[in-house]
Design a protein around this motif. Structure first.
Motif, PDB file in Angstrom:
ATOM      1  N   PRO A 238     -14.111  -0.385   4.368  1.00 43.92           N
ATOM      2  CA  PRO A 238     -13.521  -0.864   5.621  1.00 43.92           C
ATOM      3  C   PRO A 238     -13.064  -2.318   5.475  1.00 43.92           C
ATOM      4  CG  PRO A 238     -15.904  -0.610   5.867  1.00 43.92           C
ATOM      5  CD  PRO A 238     -15.557  -0.104   4.494  1.00 43.92           C
ATOM      6  N   ASP A 239     -11.988  -2.668   6.146  1.00 41.60           N
ATOM      7  CA  ASP A 239     -11.508  -4.059   6.045  1.00 41.60           C
ATOM      8  C   ASP A 239     -11.132  -4.618   7.412  1.00 41.60           C
ATOM      9  OD1 ASP A 239      -9.265  -2.497   6.381  1.00 41.60           O
ATOM     10  OD2 ASP A 239      -8.061  -3.529   4.862  1.00 41.60           O
ATOM     11  N   PRO A 240     -12.104  -4.608   8.349  1.00 38.44           N
ATOM     12  CA  PRO A 240     -11.783  -5.095   9.692  1.00 38.44           C
ATOM     13  C   PRO A 240     -11.600  -6.609   9.718  1.00 38.44           C
ATOM     14  CG  PRO A 240     -14.128  -4.674   9.536  1.00 38.44           C
ATOM     15  CD  PRO A 240     -13.525  -4.233   8.224  1.00 38.44           C
ATOM     16  N   LEU A 241     -10.659  -7.049  10.547  1.00 39.55           N
ATOM     17  CA  LEU A 241     -10.465  -8.487  10.767  1.00 39.55           C
ATOM     18  C   LEU A 241     -11.378  -8.925  11.903  1.00 39.55           C
ATOM     19  CD1 LEU A 241      -6.615  -8.241  10.446  1.00 39.55           C
ATOM     20  CD2 LEU A 241      -8.055  -9.661   8.965  1.00 39.55           C
ATOM     21  N   LEU A 242     -11.947 -10.097  11.770  1.00 36.02           N
ATOM     22  CA  LEU A 242     -12.932 -10.617  12.742  1.00 36.02           C
ATOM     23  C   LEU A 242     -12.424 -10.449  14.178  1.00 36.02           C
ATOM     24  CD1 LEU A 242     -15.692 -12.135  12.446  1.00 36.02           C
ATOM     25  CD2 LEU A 242     -14.402 -14.222  12.907  1.00 36.02           C
ATOM     26  N   PRO A 243     -13.242  -9.859  15.068  1.00 30.19           N
ATOM     27  CA  PRO A 243     -12.809  -9.679  16.465  1.00 30.19           C
ATOM     28  C   PRO A 243     -12.616 -11.030  17.162  1.00 30.19           C
ATOM     29  CG  PRO A 243     -14.823  -8.425  16.006  1.00 30.19           C
ATOM     30  CD  PRO A 243     -14.587  -9.321  14.826  1.00 30.19           C
ATOM     31  N   GLY A 244     -11.764 -11.022  18.172  1.00 28.90           N
ATOM     32  CA  GLY A 244     -11.616 -12.207  19.012  1.00 28.90           C
ATOM     33  C   GLY A 244     -11.014 -13.413  18.319  1.00 28.90           C
TER      34      GLY A 244
ATOM     35  N   LYS B 184      -4.087  -1.926   6.837  1.00 19.90           N
ATOM     36  CA  LYS B 184      -3.248  -1.055   7.673  1.00 19.90           C
ATOM     37  C   LYS B 184      -2.187  -1.878   8.420  1.00 19.90           C
ATOM     38  CE  LYS B 184      -2.507   2.922   9.936  1.00 19.90           C
ATOM     39  NZ  LYS B 184      -2.310   4.246   9.334  1.00 19.90           N
ATOM     40  N   ILE B 185      -2.612  -2.950   9.064  1.00 22.67           N
ATOM     41  CA  ILE B 185      -1.677  -3.798   9.815  1.00 22.67           C
ATOM     42  C   ILE B 185      -0.660  -4.424   8.856  1.00 22.67           C
ATOM     43  CG2 ILE B 185      -1.434  -5.852  11.280  1.00 22.67           C
ATOM     44  CD1 ILE B 185      -4.317  -5.374  12.246  1.00 22.67           C
ATOM     45  N   CYS B 186      -1.188  -4.986   7.780  1.00 23.98           N
ATOM     46  CA  CYS B 186      -0.333  -5.735   6.871  1.00 23.98           C
ATOM     47  C   CYS B 186       0.704  -4.838   6.193  1.00 23.98           C
ATOM     48  CB  CYS B 186      -1.216  -6.431   5.824  1.00 23.98           C
ATOM     49  SG  CYS B 186      -0.340  -7.651   4.875  1.00 23.98           S
ATOM     50  N   SER B 187       0.262  -3.696   5.723  1.00 27.81           N
ATOM     51  CA  SER B 187       1.204  -2.821   5.003  1.00 27.81           C
ATOM     52  C   SER B 187       2.210  -2.194   5.958  1.00 27.81           C
ATOM     53  CB  SER B 187       0.445  -1.750   4.221  1.00 27.81           C
ATOM     54  OG  SER B 187      -0.347  -0.966   5.079  1.00 27.81           O
ATOM     55  N   THR B 188       1.747  -1.810   7.156  1.00 29.84           N
ATOM     56  CA  THR B 188       2.658  -1.157   8.101  1.00 29.84           C
ATOM     57  C   THR B 188       3.722  -2.131   8.608  1.00 29.84           C
ATOM     58  OG1 THR B 188       0.778   0.190   8.786  1.00 29.84           O
ATOM     59  CG2 THR B 188       2.740   0.312  10.141  1.00 29.84           C
ATOM     60  N   LEU B 189       3.310  -3.353   8.938  1.00 31.50           N
ATOM     61  CA  LEU B 189       4.277  -4.332   9.443  1.00 31.50           C
ATOM     62  C   LEU B 189       5.256  -4.776   8.349  1.00 31.50           C
ATOM     63  CD1 LEU B 189       2.504  -4.252  11.944  1.00 31.50           C
ATOM     64  CD2 LEU B 189       2.571  -6.750  12.026  1.00 31.50           C
ATOM     65  N   THR B 190       4.754  -4.954   7.149  1.00 31.72           N
ATOM     66  CA  THR B 190       5.641  -5.343   6.048  1.00 31.72           C
ATOM     67  C   THR B 190       6.668  -4.243   5.789  1.00 31.72           C
ATOM     68  OG1 THR B 190       3.786  -6.537   5.035  1.00 31.72           O
ATOM     69  CG2 THR B 190       5.720  -6.153   3.648  1.00 31.72           C
ATOM     70  N   SER B 191       6.190  -3.017   5.788  1.00 32.58           N
ATOM     71  CA  SER B 191       7.063  -1.886   5.535  1.00 32.58           C
ATOM     72  C   SER B 191       8.098  -1.737   6.655  1.00 32.58           C
ATOM     73  CB  SER B 191       6.197  -0.624   5.422  1.00 32.58           C
ATOM     74  OG  SER B 191       6.966   0.521   5.572  1.00 32.58           O
ATOM     75  N   PHE B 192       7.663  -1.886   7.900  1.00 28.32           N
ATOM     76  CA  PHE B 192       8.579  -1.736   9.031  1.00 28.32           C
ATOM     77  C   PHE B 192       9.657  -2.829   9.009  1.00 28.32           C
ATOM     78  CE2 PHE B 192       9.842  -2.057  13.533  1.00 28.32           C
ATOM     79  CZ  PHE B 192      10.278  -0.752  13.712  1.00 28.32           C
ATOM     80  N   PHE B 193       9.249  -4.071   8.771  1.00 27.65           N
ATOM     81  CA  PHE B 193      10.219  -5.172   8.704  1.00 27.65           C
ATOM     82  C   PHE B 193      11.239  -4.899   7.599  1.00 27.65           C
ATOM     83  CE2 PHE B 193      11.963  -9.103   7.146  1.00 27.65           C
ATOM     84  CZ  PHE B 193      12.190  -9.882   8.280  1.00 27.65           C
ATOM     85  N   THR B 194      10.739  -4.498   6.441  1.00 25.54           N
ATOM     86  CA  THR B 194      11.618  -4.273   5.291  1.00 25.54           C
ATOM     87  C   THR B 194      12.641  -3.183   5.580  1.00 25.54           C
ATOM     88  OG1 THR B 194       9.802  -4.903   3.815  1.00 25.54           O
ATOM     89  CG2 THR B 194      11.680  -3.759   2.819  1.00 25.54           C
ATOM     90  N   SER B 195      12.192  -2.090   6.194  1.00 29.35           N
ATOM     91  CA  SER B 195      13.175  -1.035   6.456  1.00 29.35           C
ATOM     92  C   SER B 195      14.160  -1.458   7.537  1.00 29.35           C
ATOM     93  CB  SER B 195      12.524   0.322   6.734  1.00 29.35           C
ATOM     94  OG  SER B 195      11.585   0.232   7.731  1.00 29.35           O
TER      95      SER B 195
END
Ligand code: ATP
Ligand code: ATP
Ligand code: MG
Ligand code: MG
Ligand code: MG
Ligand code: MG
Ligand code: MG
Length: 256
Positions: A15-21, A95-106
């Motif tokens: 798991p790679d959760p980013l610190l809440p809050g 998940k956030i990083c790869s999805t946003l990078t991929s979406f921006f690129t396309s």
């Protein structure tokens, strides 16, 4: 559901959760855009079409991901601020990083033809992405100040550098040499004395970068609040100062 005897390998996915809050800043940057900009004959120092294409892709990202409240772009990079309360993809970093990078690129590729109708893509561009977690609004303010100060430093240097090359007839090596050790005020003076250019009159897009901000439409004249996602919002493109307080004081919801 019973898994196969191989299913245990799934346990190696940590798991790679980013610190809440905490505030999340996602930044992407074009991979080898020095080469990409040369091969696609970007105007130097600033190709306005290329910058507008970056802005368009960034706006698409903000339309898709409502928890992004602010973005800042310069050159081949864009930074995005996600609200500290965001639960996007359960705050899973990759998940956030790869999805946003991929979406921006396309989106960048998708809109290419609108900005470069006479210059087809010669190969597929790519971007790297990263997420940095910031604990308080102070670091977020300083982060965006850092990027805008970088825009200013690079643009001043590139403006005088390309003036020396394009109008002054210097080689790139000589132009770099001429600028070595000069401070900001000397660059302003060189630009004005040798080329008649007043730096402060250059397009604000180049000097300040691009700011995409999710503004709340002020219909009620009440203090600006997100009101549990029901506030009417609009994404505005600005080329203004974001280092001083004024921009932020007018938009307290950005750091809520
Ligand atoms: P890396 O893969 O490490 O990011 P890079 O070649 O992309 O390498 P950067 O430091 O990101 O290096 O710099 C991007 C380069 O792309 C700039 O130096 C500039 O030459 C070029 N570039 C990007 N956008 C523009 C633009 N709108 N107009 C002109 N040149 C641009
Ligand atoms: P994310 O929401 O980030 O995509 P994820 O990849 O774990 O997370 P999904 O992609 O929605 O979740 O779904 C994958 C799940 O579906 C896994 O738990 C897996 O067991 C199951 N799954 C996916 N493809 C298959 C398949 N071809 N056969 C059997 N199970 C599958
Ligand atoms: Mg770089
Ligand atoms: Mg780059
Ligand atoms: Mg860059
Ligand atoms: Mg999936
Ligand atoms: Mg899956």
């Amino acid at each position: 559901m019973a898994g196969s005897k191989y299913a245990y390998v799934r346990n190696f996915e940590l798991p790679d959760p980013l610190l809440p809050g905490t505030f999340l800043v996602f930044r992407l940057d074009g991979h080898s855009f020095h080469r990409f900009s040369t091969e696609h004959q970007f105007t130097k120092p600033n190709d306005v079409q290329a910058l507008m294409l970056m802005d368009h892709a960034a706006r698409d990202v903000m339309e898709e991901y409502k928890d992004i409240v602010l973005a800042f772009g310069e050159s081949d990079e864009y930074s995005f601020l996600l609200r500290k309360s965001t639960s996007l993809y359960n705050r899973r970093e990759s998940k956030i990083c790869s999805t946003l990078t991929s979406f921006f690129t396309s989106c960048y590729v998708f809109h290419w033809k609108e900005y470069f109708p006479d210059s087809p893509l010669l190969y597929p561009p790519s971007f790297d992405g990263r997420i940095v977690v910031y604990p308080s609004s102070r670091e977020v303010r300083d982060y965006f100040s850092w990027r805008q100060a970088d825009t200013h430093i690079n643009n001043l240097y590139n403006t005088i550098f390309w003036a020396l090359v394009q109008q002054g007839g210097k080689t790139t090596t000589d132009a770099h040499a001429a600028l070595r050790g000069t401070v900001s005020s000397q660059k302003h003076e060189m630009l004005f004395k040798s080329f008649g250019v007043n730096y402060n009159e250059i397009d604000a897009r180049f000097r300040k970068g691009s700011i995409l901000v999710r503004d709340i439409e002020d219909v009620s004249h009440k203090p600006l609040k997100w009101k549990k996602n029901k506030a009417k919002t609009k994404i505005n493109l600005l080329h203004c100062d974001i280092i001083k307080d004024e921009f932020w004081d007018a938009r307290p919801h950005l750091l809520e």
